[in-house]
Enzyme design. Structure first.
Site: not given
Ligand code: AMP
Length: 129
Positions: A30-31, A86, A91, A97, A99
């Site tokens: 995760d970024i 989520n 979400q 995805h 986590h």
């Molecule tokens: P959610 O709120 O469950 O949809 O989580 C989305 C997750 O995606 C968050 O923790 C973000 O930090 C992560 N995210 C978004 N863009 C990227 C990316 N380009 N590379 C890695 N993680 C990402």
């Protein structure tokens, strides 16, 4: 989906810290990590959430989740791993995805969902049973 950020990661259109992939899943960091080693597991095919994902992809995600929970504990010395996923509201990225959030006893992550149920549990029970 052409405007989906995670589809772009699958297609290599944007970079990612990918640590594993097979025909079904991609696993990358995760970024914006909640803890060291915060990992995402995604299906390579676009599904929005738990409500539309194919079972064979879901099974691969579960198998991969088992494997990487162990990897995060063994390689990063995590004391545990919290799985979070989520669907719909809450979400941010509308591509399924999972986590994997490593937990460390000496540096624990703080997270909370800011809500309190407003109805009696019995009222909800009567709707759902
Ligand atoms: P959610 O709120 O469950 O949809 O989580 C989305 C997750 O995606 C968050 O923790 C973000 O930090 C992560 N995210 C978004 N863009 C990227 C990316 N380009 N590379 C890695 N993680 C990402």
């Amino acid at each position: 989906m052409s405007d989906c950020i995670f589809c772009k990661i699958v297609n290599g259109e944007i970079p990612s810290y990918t640590i594993y992939e097979n025909d079904y899943v991609k696993v990358f960091l995760d970024i914006n990590p909640m803890s060291d080693g915060h990992t995402l597991i995604i299906p390579k095919k676009h599904f929005e959430s738990i409500m539309d994902i194919d079972k064979e992809y879901l099974m691969e995600i579960e198998n991969t989740s088992m494997l990487f929970t162990r990897v995060l504990c063994d390689v990063l010395n995590a004391d545990g791993v919290t799985r979070m996923q989520n669907n719909g509201y809450g979400q941010d990225v509308k591509h399924y995805h999972m986590h994997l959030i490593p937990r460390y006893k000496n540096n624990d992550v703080k997270y909370q969902i800011n809500s309190k149920s407003k109805k009696d549990v019995s009222e909800i029970f009567n709707k759902l049973k």
